[in-house]
Design a protein around this motif. Structure first.
Motif, mmCIF file in Angstrom:
data_model
loop_
_atom_site.group_PDB
_atom_site.id
_atom_site.type_symbol
_atom_site.label_atom_id
_atom_site.label_comp_id
_atom_site.label_asym_id
_atom_site.label_seq_id
_atom_site.Cartn_x
_atom_site.Cartn_y
_atom_site.Cartn_z
ATOM 1 N N GLY A 195 0.795 -1.225 0.000
ATOM 2 C CA GLY A 195 0.000 0.000 0.000
ATOM 3 C C GLY A 195 0.823 1.267 0.000
ATOM 4 N N THR A 196 2.098 1.183 -0.366
ATOM 5 C CA THR A 196 2.933 2.382 -0.375
ATOM 6 C C THR A 196 3.810 2.446 -1.617
ATOM 7 O OG1 THR A 196 4.841 3.471 0.684
ATOM 8 C CG2 THR A 196 4.496 1.160 1.227
ATOM 9 N N SER A 240 5.096 3.220 -12.795
ATOM 10 C CA SER A 240 3.795 2.722 -13.259
ATOM 11 C C SER A 240 3.316 1.606 -12.344
ATOM 12 C CB SER A 240 3.902 2.223 -14.704
ATOM 13 O OG SER A 240 4.141 3.295 -15.598
ATOM 14 N N GLY A 241 4.222 0.695 -11.989
ATOM 15 C CA GLY A 241 3.853 -0.388 -11.082
ATOM 16 C C GLY A 241 3.562 0.104 -9.682
ATOM 17 N N ALA A 242 4.413 1.012 -9.194
ATOM 18 C CA ALA A 242 4.254 1.511 -7.823
ATOM 19 C C ALA A 242 2.940 2.267 -7.651
ATOM 20 C CB ALA A 242 5.428 2.416 -7.462
ATOM 21 N N TYR A 243 2.591 3.121 -8.619
ATOM 22 C CA TYR A 243 1.357 3.900 -8.504
ATOM 23 C C TYR A 243 0.119 3.050 -8.781
ATOM 24 C CZ TYR A 243 3.825 8.326 -7.903
ATOM 25 O OH TYR A 243 4.596 9.345 -7.386
ATOM 26 N N PHE A 244 0.255 2.011 -9.607
ATOM 27 C CA PHE A 244 -0.872 1.102 -9.842
ATOM 28 C C PHE A 244 -1.301 0.461 -8.523
ATOM 29 C CE2 PHE A 244 -2.348 -3.270 -10.539
ATOM 30 C CZ PHE A 244 -3.460 -3.041 -11.336
ATOM 31 N N GLY A 245 -0.324 -0.070 -7.795
ATOM 32 C CA GLY A 245 -0.650 -0.699 -6.521
ATOM 33 C C GLY A 245 -1.108 0.298 -5.486
ATOM 34 N N ASP A 246 -0.441 1.455 -5.462
ATOM 35 C CA ASP A 246 -0.787 2.485 -4.477
ATOM 36 C C ASP A 246 -2.212 2.976 -4.681
ATOM 37 O OD1 ASP A 246 -0.278 4.247 -2.372
ATOM 38 O OD2 ASP A 246 0.329 5.837 -3.715
ATOM 39 N N ALA A 291 0.013 -6.524 4.373
ATOM 40 C CA ALA A 291 -1.092 -7.247 3.744
ATOM 41 C C ALA A 291 -2.151 -7.637 4.771
ATOM 42 C CB ALA A 291 -0.566 -8.480 3.024
ATOM 43 N N LEU A 292 -1.725 -7.828 6.014
ATOM 44 C CA LEU A 292 -2.664 -8.147 7.103
ATOM 45 C C LEU A 292 -3.258 -6.886 7.724
ATOM 46 C CD1 LEU A 292 -0.624 -11.023 8.833
ATOM 47 C CD2 LEU A 292 -2.740 -11.257 7.500
ATOM 48 N N LYS A 293 -3.046 -5.751 7.051
ATOM 49 C CA LYS A 293 -3.628 -4.464 7.442
ATOM 50 C C LYS A 293 -3.097 -3.932 8.763
ATOM 51 C CE LYS A 293 -7.891 -5.166 4.814
ATOM 52 N NZ LYS A 293 -9.353 -5.122 4.802
ATOM 53 N N LYS A 294 -1.841 -4.237 9.056
ATOM 54 C CA LYS A 294 -1.205 -3.639 10.227
ATOM 55 C C LYS A 294 -0.822 -2.194 9.887
ATOM 56 C CE LYS A 294 -1.514 -7.537 12.369
ATOM 57 N NZ LYS A 294 -2.563 -7.708 13.390
ATOM 58 N N PRO A 295 -0.787 -1.309 10.885
ATOM 59 C CA PRO A 295 -0.486 0.110 10.625
ATOM 60 C C PRO A 295 0.851 0.286 9.898
ATOM 61 C CG PRO A 295 -1.241 -0.198 12.880
ATOM 62 C CD PRO A 295 -1.055 -1.570 12.301
ATOM 63 N N SER A 296 0.877 1.207 8.931
ATOM 64 C CA SER A 296 2.040 1.372 8.059
ATOM 65 C C SER A 296 3.301 1.806 8.801
ATOM 66 C CB SER A 296 1.729 2.394 6.956
ATOM 67 O OG SER A 296 0.676 1.959 6.155
ATOM 68 N N VAL A 297 3.199 2.862 9.607
ATOM 69 C CA VAL A 297 4.405 3.434 10.214
ATOM 70 C C VAL A 297 5.124 2.439 11.129
ATOM 71 C CG1 VAL A 297 5.309 5.264 11.698
ATOM 72 C CG2 VAL A 297 3.559 5.796 9.989
ATOM 73 N N PRO A 298 4.438 1.815 12.109
ATOM 74 C CA PRO A 298 5.169 0.852 12.958
ATOM 75 C C PRO A 298 5.651 -0.378 12.197
ATOM 76 C CG PRO A 298 2.821 0.869 13.498
ATOM 77 C CD PRO A 298 3.067 2.021 12.583
ATOM 78 N N THR A 299 4.899 -0.792 11.169
ATOM 79 C CA THR A 299 5.322 -1.962 10.385
ATOM 80 C C THR A 299 6.600 -1.668 9.619
ATOM 81 O OG1 THR A 299 3.053 -2.776 10.128
ATOM 82 C CG2 THR A 299 4.670 -3.533 8.525
ATOM 83 N N ILE A 300 6.657 -0.512 8.955
ATOM 84 C CA ILE A 300 7.859 -0.146 8.201
ATOM 85 C C ILE A 300 9.027 0.071 9.158
ATOM 86 C CG2 ILE A 300 8.877 1.610 6.696
ATOM 87 C CD1 ILE A 300 6.064 2.062 5.531
ATOM 88 N N ALA A 301 8.757 0.667 10.325
ATOM 89 C CA ALA A 301 9.815 0.879 11.319
ATOM 90 C C ALA A 301 10.341 -0.464 11.834
ATOM 91 C CB ALA A 301 9.278 1.711 12.480
ATOM 92 N N ALA A 302 9.439 -1.439 12.037
ATOM 93 C CA ALA A 302 9.862 -2.773 12.470
ATOM 94 C C ALA A 302 10.704 -3.439 11.391
ATOM 95 C CB ALA A 302 8.638 -3.634 12.799
#
Length: 469
Positions: free
Chosen positions: A125-126, A158-164, A252-263
Motif C-alpha cells: 500500500g505504499t 507505473s507499477g508503484a502507482y498502480f498498486g498504491d 497485507a494483514l492491514k497492520k499500521p504502516s508506520v510501525p510496520t515499516i519501522a519494524a
C-alpha cells in the motif's frame, strides 16, 4: 471588522504566476533549494490573504491545519528512509539486485519491473516504500542490463502507482475515498473498471519496449562485475529477504504502516549485524544516516550509498511547506474560484471528468503534495457531480487519476522530489515514460464522454448507465 472577500481571477493569476516564477528561477537559474522557494511562496499567499481581509492569525491557522492533514505522510517518509538505509546495510536490497541480475532476461525486464513493483505496492500500500526498495533494485538491474534508465523508472513508477492506487491499505486510496464520502472497497472496485484495461495496455507497451531495448546494449562484463562486487561486499543468501517478506505480510494483514515499516527497518539493522558483520551501532546508525561504503568503484558506490532518515529531511520540508501552501489555497478559495469560472460548462460527465483531472493536477502543481490534491479536489468538485447525479465513486476515481498518478511528474512536489532522489534521475527525464498515468488519464476522459462505467444516483439507488465497454 474588515470585509472578507474571495480572490479575483487576476489576483489568482498574479499570485500563482509569481509562485511558478519563484520556483523556476530558484531551481533552474539560481540553483537554490526548492524548499527555500516554497518557504518564500508561503508568504506570497499570506499577503494575498491579508489583501482579501483575513487576519494573520486566521491565515496561520489555515497553514497549520493544512500541514496537520498530511502528518501521516511525513511519518511514513521518515520510516521509509530508515528502511532503505538498513535494508541496504542488511543485504536485503543487494540480494534483490543479485537475484534479479541472475534470473531476469533483458527482453522481459521492463514487464517484470512493472509486475514486481505492482505486486509490492499492492501488498504494502505504499508507492514510496516500493520505489525505495524494489525500485532501487530494478534500477540497478536495468543499468546492468543496459536498459535506458528513464524507461526503467517509468516501469517502476507505473507499477508503484498502480498498486498504491488500488490497495485498500494505501493512505492515498483511503484519503480519496473518504474525502469523496465513498466506502474504500467500493472505491477500489470502481477503480478496477479503469485500472485493469490501463494496466494491460501499459504492460503491452513495456513488453514492446523491452524487446526493442532488451539485450541491445547489454554489457555482460558489467553484469558479472556487479554481481561479483555484491558477492564480495555482502553475504548474499535467500534468507536475506526475510525482512522484506515480513513487511509485505504485515501490511497485507492491514497492520499500521508506520510501525510496520519501522519494524522492518529494525529487522534490517539486525540482519546487518548478524549476517553482514556490521557493528551494532553502525547498523542502527544506517537507519538515520543511511548506508555508506567506499568500494573504490563509483558505479557500485552510487548504487549502495542511499537511504536514512537524514536524507529524507529535504523531502519532509517540501511536504510541510506544500501542505501549508495547499491549506492556504483552500482557505482562500483559490481553486474554487477558478472552477466557478467555468461552472456553466460542467453540464456533462465528460466535462466534469476533464475538470476534475485539471483541478487535481493543478492542486499537485500549486499544493506541492499529493495529499493536497486528494484533499482539495473532491471538496471543490463534489457539487458538480451531485448536480449531475453522478455517483461519488466516479469523483473518487477521477480524483485519484488526476491526483495520485500525476504527483510524481511535478519536480517540486513531495512525490517528484522523493522519486527523483531515490531513482537517481530527474523528474523531467522519467515523466514521459510514466505510461500508466497517461493511459489512465486518456481512459478516464474516454469513459466520461462515452458514458462507459459512469454511475448515476437516482432515488438514492446506484444505477450503472453502461455495463460493457
Amino acid at each position: 471588522m474588515e470585509h472578507i472577500r474571495l480572490p479575483s481571477i487576476l489576483e489568482i493569476i498574479v499570485t500563482l504566476g509569481l509562485f511558478l516564477a519563484i520556483v523556476f528561477s530558484f531551481t533552474v537559474f539560481f540553483k537554490l533549494p526548492i524548499q527555500l522557494a516554497l518557504f518564500i511562496s508561503l508568504f506570497l499567499v499570506i499577503l494575498l490573504g491579508l489583501r482579501l481581509g483575513h487576519r494573520y492569525q486566521e491565515l496561520q491557522g489555515a497553514l497549520t491545519t493544512g500541514i496537520s492533514n498530511g502528518l501521516e505522510a511525513i511519518l511514513i517518509l521518515i520510516a521509509v528512509g530508515a528502511l532503505i538505509g538498513t535494508w541496504i546495510a542488511g543485504g536485503v536490497v543487494p540480494t534483490l539486485i543479485y537475484y534479479g541480475l541472475e534470473f531476469i532476461h533483458p527482453s522481459v525486464f521492463l514487464l517484470a519491473t512493472l509486475v514486481i513493483c505492482s505486486i509490492t505496492s499492492l501488498a504494502t500500500g505504499t508507492s514510496w516504500g516500493t520505489v525505495g526498495t524494489a525500485g532501487i533494485a530494478m534500477m540497478a538491474i536495468g543499468e546492468g542490463l543496459g536498459i535506458p534508465l528513464p524507461l526503467v523508472a517509468g516501469a517502476v513508477l507505473s507499477g508503484a502507482y498502480f498498486g498504491d492506487k488500488l490497495s485498500p491499505l494505501s493512505d492515498s486510496t483511503v484519503l480519496a475515498a473518504s474525502m469523496s464520502k465513498v466506502n474504500v472497497i467500493a472505491h477500489v472496485r470502481a477503480m478496477l473498471y479503469l485500472d485493469i484495461p490501463a494496466y494491460i495496455i501499459t504492460a503491452v507497451l513495456f513488453t514492446t519496449a523491452g524487446f526493442i531495448y532488451g539485450g541491445k546494449n547489454i554489457d555482460l562484463e558489467k553484469v558479472e562485475f556487479l554481481k561479483a562486487s555484491l558477492l564480495n561486499t555482502f553475504n548474499i543468501q535467500i534468507w536475506m529477504l526475510i525482512p522484506a517478506v515480513f513487511v509485505i505480510l504485515m501490511l497485507a494483514l492491514k497492520k499500521p504502516s508506520v510501525p510496520t515499516i519501522a519494524a522492518g527497518a529494525l529487522l534490517g539493522a539486525i540482519w546487518a549485524s548478524l549476517f553482514q558483520g556490521i557493528d551494532v551501532s553502525e547498523a542502527l546508525g544506517s537507519a538515520y544516516s543511511g548506508f555508506s561504503i567506499d568500494t573504490g568503484v563509483e558505479f557500485t558506490d552510487n548504487l549502495l550509498n542511499r537511504g536514512g532518515i537524514e536524507r529524507m529531511l529535504g523531502s519532509v520540508v517540501v511536504i510541510i511547506f506544500g501542505l501549508g501552501f495547499g491549506g492556504l489555497l483552500e482557505y482562500l478559495g483559490v481553486l474554487k474560484v477558478i472552477v466557478s469560472k467555468f461552472q456553466n460548462h460542467l453540464t456533462s460527465a465528460g466535462n466534469v471528468t476533464v475538470s476534475t483531472l485539471i483541478v487535481a493536477f493543478l492542486a499537485n502543481v500549486f499544493g506541492c503534495a499529493m495529499y493536497v490534491s486528494l484533499i482539495l479536489t473532491p471538496k471543490i468538485m463534489e457539487e458538480s457531480y451531485d448536480k449531475l447525479r453522478i455517483d461519488r465513486r466516479v469523483l473518487a476515481r477521477n480524483s485519484e487519476v488526476g491526483g495520485t498518478l500525476t504527483s510524481g511528474m511535478i519536480p517540486w512536489s513531495d512525490n517528484g522530489i522523493f522519486m527523483a532522489g531515490i531513482l537517481g534521475i530527474s523528474t523531467f527525464t522519467y515523466a514521459p515514460f510514466m505510461w500508466l498515468s497517461f493511459v489512465s488519464i486518456a481512459l478516464a476522459i474516454i469513459y466520461g464522454y462515452t458514458g462507459k462505467f459512469i454511475w448515476y444516483v437516482r432515488n438514492n439507488k446506484e444505477v450503472l448507465q453502461k455495463t460493457a465497454i
